[in-house]
Design a protein around this motif. Structure first.
Motif, PDB file in Angstrom:
ATOM      1  N   PHE A 199       0.858  -1.177   0.000  1.00 30.70           N
ATOM      2  CA  PHE A 199       0.000   0.000   0.000  1.00 30.70           C
ATOM      3  C   PHE A 199       0.897   1.231   0.000  1.00 30.70           C
ATOM      4  CE2 PHE A 199      -2.553  -3.280   2.018  1.00 30.70           C
ATOM      5  CZ  PHE A 199      -3.755  -3.167   1.326  1.00 30.70           C
ATOM      6  N   LEU A 200       0.644   2.162  -0.923  1.00 28.64           N
ATOM      7  CA  LEU A 200       1.384   3.415  -0.989  1.00 28.64           C
ATOM      8  C   LEU A 200       0.625   4.474  -0.197  1.00 28.64           C
ATOM      9  CD1 LEU A 200       3.609   5.297  -2.137  1.00 28.64           C
ATOM     10  CD2 LEU A 200       2.114   5.639  -4.135  1.00 28.64           C
ATOM     11  N   GLU A 201       1.327   5.129   0.718  1.00 29.30           N
ATOM     12  CA  GLU A 201       0.756   6.233   1.484  1.00 29.30           C
ATOM     13  C   GLU A 201       1.682   7.434   1.367  1.00 29.30           C
ATOM     14  OE1 GLU A 201       0.371   4.863   5.510  1.00 29.30           O
ATOM     15  OE2 GLU A 201      -1.231   3.447   5.023  1.00 29.30           O
ATOM     16  N   VAL A 202       1.135   8.565   0.983  1.00 27.63           N
ATOM     17  CA  VAL A 202       1.891   9.814   0.904  1.00 27.63           C
ATOM     18  C   VAL A 202       1.239  10.795   1.867  1.00 27.63           C
ATOM     19  CG1 VAL A 202       2.599  11.736  -0.579  1.00 27.63           C
ATOM     20  CG2 VAL A 202       2.536   9.406  -1.513  1.00 27.63           C
ATOM     21  N   SER A 203       2.048  11.342   2.790  1.00 21.95           N
ATOM     22  CA  SER A 203       1.485  12.260   3.778  1.00 21.95           C
ATOM     23  C   SER A 203       2.559  13.192   4.320  1.00 21.95           C
ATOM     24  CB  SER A 203       0.849  11.484   4.936  1.00 21.95           C
ATOM     25  OG  SER A 203       1.838  10.827   5.689  1.00 21.95           O
ATOM     26  N   SER A 204       2.104  14.152   5.107  1.00 23.56           N
ATOM     27  CA  SER A 204       3.004  15.019   5.861  1.00 23.56           C
ATOM     28  C   SER A 204       3.527  14.211   7.043  1.00 23.56           C
ATOM     29  CB  SER A 204       2.216  16.227   6.367  1.00 23.56           C
ATOM     30  OG  SER A 204       2.891  16.845   7.430  1.00 23.56           O
ATOM     31  N   PRO A 205       4.730  14.502   7.526  1.00 21.21           N
ATOM     32  CA  PRO A 205       5.212  13.793   8.709  1.00 21.21           C
ATOM     33  C   PRO A 205       4.489  14.224   9.988  1.00 21.21           C
ATOM     34  CG  PRO A 205       6.842  15.394   7.988  1.00 21.21           C
ATOM     35  CD  PRO A 205       5.743  15.391   6.959  1.00 21.21           C
ATOM     36  N   GLY A 206       3.701  15.283   9.920  1.00 18.74           N
ATOM     37  CA  GLY A 206       2.923  15.726  11.073  1.00 18.74           C
ATOM     38  C   GLY A 206       3.691  16.678  11.976  1.00 18.74           C
ATOM     39  N   ALA A 207       2.968  17.288  12.889  1.00 12.92           N
ATOM     40  CA  ALA A 207       3.572  18.264  13.801  1.00 12.92           C
ATOM     41  C   ALA A 207       4.550  17.598  14.761  1.00 12.92           C
ATOM     42  CB  ALA A 207       2.480  18.992  14.576  1.00 12.92           C
ATOM     43  N   GLU A 208       4.219  16.401  15.219  1.00 13.66           N
ATOM     44  CA  GLU A 208       5.102  15.674  16.132  1.00 13.66           C
ATOM     45  C   GLU A 208       5.908  14.645  15.338  1.00 13.66           C
ATOM     46  OE1 GLU A 208       3.175  14.321  19.708  1.00 13.66           O
ATOM     47  OE2 GLU A 208       3.083  16.382  20.435  1.00 13.66           O
ATOM     48  N   ARG A 209       6.555  15.153  14.304  1.00 11.75           N
ATOM     49  CA  ARG A 209       7.294  14.317  13.365  1.00 11.75           C
ATOM     50  C   ARG A 209       8.471  13.608  14.012  1.00 11.75           C
ATOM     51  NH1 ARG A 209       8.462  18.546   8.953  1.00 11.75           N
ATOM     52  NH2 ARG A 209       6.260  18.710   9.327  1.00 11.75           N
ATOM     53  N   PRO A 210       8.714  12.377  13.574  1.00 11.35           N
ATOM     54  CA  PRO A 210       9.890  11.661  14.068  1.00 11.35           C
ATOM     55  C   PRO A 210      11.169  12.332  13.579  1.00 11.35           C
ATOM     56  CG  PRO A 210       8.813  10.400  12.333  1.00 11.35           C
ATOM     57  CD  PRO A 210       7.957  11.595  12.614  1.00 11.35           C
ATOM     58  N   LEU A 211      12.192  12.252  14.381  1.00 11.53           N
ATOM     59  CA  LEU A 211      13.501  12.794  14.027  1.00 11.53           C
ATOM     60  C   LEU A 211      14.432  11.600  13.834  1.00 11.53           C
ATOM     61  CD1 LEU A 211      13.623  15.579  16.756  1.00 11.53           C
ATOM     62  CD2 LEU A 211      12.896  15.831  14.370  1.00 11.53           C
ATOM     63  N   LYS A 212      14.901  11.398  12.615  1.00 10.45           N
ATOM     64  CA  LYS A 212      15.742  10.245  12.318  1.00 10.45           C
ATOM     65  C   LYS A 212      17.073  10.636  11.676  1.00 10.45           C
ATOM     66  CE  LYS A 212      11.781   7.248  11.350  1.00 10.45           C
ATOM     67  NZ  LYS A 212      11.151   6.431  10.302  1.00 10.45           N
ATOM     68  N   LYS A 213      17.000  11.565  10.763  1.00 12.88           N
ATOM     69  CA  LYS A 213      18.177  11.941   9.987  1.00 12.88           C
ATOM     70  C   LYS A 213      18.881  13.150  10.605  1.00 12.88           C
ATOM     71  CE  LYS A 213      15.859  10.523   5.736  1.00 12.88           C
ATOM     72  NZ  LYS A 213      15.343  10.952   4.436  1.00 12.88           N
ATOM     73  N   GLU A 214      20.130  13.322  10.225  1.00 16.84           N
ATOM     74  CA  GLU A 214      20.901  14.469  10.714  1.00 16.84           C
ATOM     75  C   GLU A 214      20.180  15.778  10.418  1.00 16.84           C
ATOM     76  OE1 GLU A 214      25.201  16.291   9.672  1.00 16.84           O
ATOM     77  OE2 GLU A 214      25.203  14.192  10.305  1.00 16.84           O
ATOM     78  N   SER A 215      19.628  15.908   9.212  1.00 10.79           N
ATOM     79  CA  SER A 215      18.930  17.146   8.835  1.00 10.79           C
ATOM     80  C   SER A 215      17.702  17.372   9.713  1.00 10.79           C
ATOM     81  CB  SER A 215      18.532  17.120   7.363  1.00 10.79           C
ATOM     82  OG  SER A 215      17.637  16.052   7.094  1.00 10.79           O
ATOM     83  N   HIS A 216      17.028  16.292  10.140  1.00 10.39           N
ATOM     84  CA  HIS A 216      15.868  16.435  11.019  1.00 10.39           C
ATOM     85  C   HIS A 216      16.276  17.078  12.342  1.00 10.39           C
ATOM     86  CE1 HIS A 216      13.872  12.695   8.962  1.00 10.39           C
ATOM     87  NE2 HIS A 216      13.961  13.736   8.144  1.00 10.39           N
ATOM     88  N   PHE A 217      17.392  16.574  12.917  1.00 16.47           N
ATOM     89  CA  PHE A 217      17.859  17.118  14.193  1.00 16.47           C
ATOM     90  C   PHE A 217      18.346  18.560  14.042  1.00 16.47           C
ATOM     91  CE2 PHE A 217      18.169  12.547  15.110  1.00 16.47           C
ATOM     92  CZ  PHE A 217      17.472  12.509  16.306  1.00 16.47           C
ATOM     93  N   ARG A 218      19.059  18.839  12.958  1.00 10.90           N
ATOM     94  CA  ARG A 218      19.548  20.207  12.742  1.00 10.90           C
ATOM     95  C   ARG A 218      18.381  21.192  12.628  1.00 10.90           C
ATOM     96  NH1 ARG A 218      24.683  19.957  12.757  1.00 10.90           N
ATOM     97  NH2 ARG A 218      25.907  18.379  11.669  1.00 10.90           N
ATOM     98  N   ASN A 219      17.322  20.781  11.916  1.00 14.27           N
ATOM     99  CA  ASN A 219      16.154  21.647  11.750  1.00 14.27           C
ATOM    100  C   ASN A 219      15.316  21.760  13.013  1.00 14.27           C
ATOM    101  OD1 ASN A 219      16.797  22.212   9.087  1.00 14.27           O
ATOM    102  ND2 ASN A 219      15.583  20.514   8.284  1.00 14.27           N
ATOM    103  N   ALA A 220      15.512  20.854  13.966  1.00 15.85           N
ATOM    104  CA  ALA A 220      14.728  20.873  15.205  1.00 15.85           C
ATOM    105  C   ALA A 220      15.374  21.697  16.316  1.00 15.85           C
ATOM    106  CB  ALA A 220      14.504  19.440  15.696  1.00 15.85           C
ATOM    107  N   VAL A 221      16.595  22.201  16.094  1.00 15.74           N
ATOM    108  CA  VAL A 221      17.248  23.025  17.113  1.00 15.74           C
ATOM    109  C   VAL A 221      16.346  24.231  17.418  1.00 15.74           C
ATOM    110  CG1 VAL A 221      19.230  24.512  17.619  1.00 15.74           C
ATOM    111  CG2 VAL A 221      19.593  22.284  16.536  1.00 15.74           C
ATOM    112  N   GLY A 222      16.126  24.462  18.702  1.00 17.62           N
ATOM    113  CA  GLY A 222      15.249  25.550  19.126  1.00 17.62           C
ATOM    114  C   GLY A 222      13.830  25.091  19.386  1.00 17.62           C
TER     115      GLY A 222
END
Length: 153
Positions: free
Chosen positions: A76-99
């Motif tokens: 099943f293919l699902e395309v969606s937003s990661p949501g407001a309480e999005r998981p942080l997995k990648k380096e870029s996710h953590f960098r963008n979450a600072v603050g």
């Protein structure tokens, strides 16, 4: 197999997303029960992803997946937003979450705790520095089991 599927899907998805003014946040290919799910999480650099965005990307990506056929078997293919309480997995996710406020669970206790919630003050690649109720907590990235943003009202 899962990693190869994800790489093939991302290679197909990125050009579609760029044309739509969107970005790829994450991709998952996981089995839940007896069904496989291919989940593609998308975001808009400036603004929010809406249902029309998800629908357009899903249609276009589905056509490309049918053409290239990188997945063996049904899914099943699902395309969606990661949501407001999005998981942080990648380096870029953590960098963008600072603050921002985040919630972390760890594989082993740090100062007697395995759960931390607070403002992410710094991300170095090797560690996350959080302000947890006025206390500075350093969590090595290799000890992070799961992390996500926390919605603050």
């Amino acid at each position: 197999m899962s990693r190869k599927v994800i790489e093939a899907v991302e290679e197909l998805a990125v050009p579609i997303l760029e044309e739509e003014g969107l970005e790829l946040y994450d991709t998952e290919f996981i089995k839940e029960g007896k069904n496989w799910f291919l989940r593609v999480y998308i975001e808009r650099p400036e603004g929010k992803v809406d249902l029309d965005d998800c629908s357009r990307v899903s249609e276009r990506l589905s056509t490309e997946l049918d053409r290239v056929d990188p997945v063996t078997g049904g899914y099943f293919l699902e395309v969606s937003s990661p949501g407001a309480e999005r998981p942080l997995k990648k380096e870029s996710h953590f960098r963008n979450a600072v603050g921002n406020r985040i919630f972390i669970t760890t594989y082993e206790p740090i100062d007697g705790n395995k759960k931390f919630e607070g403002e992410l003050l710094e991300y170095t690649g090797e560690s996350l520095v959080l302000d947890v109720e006025g206390n500075r907590v350093v969590v090595p990235t290799d000890k992070v089991a799961k992390a996500r943003r926390v919605l603050v009202f």
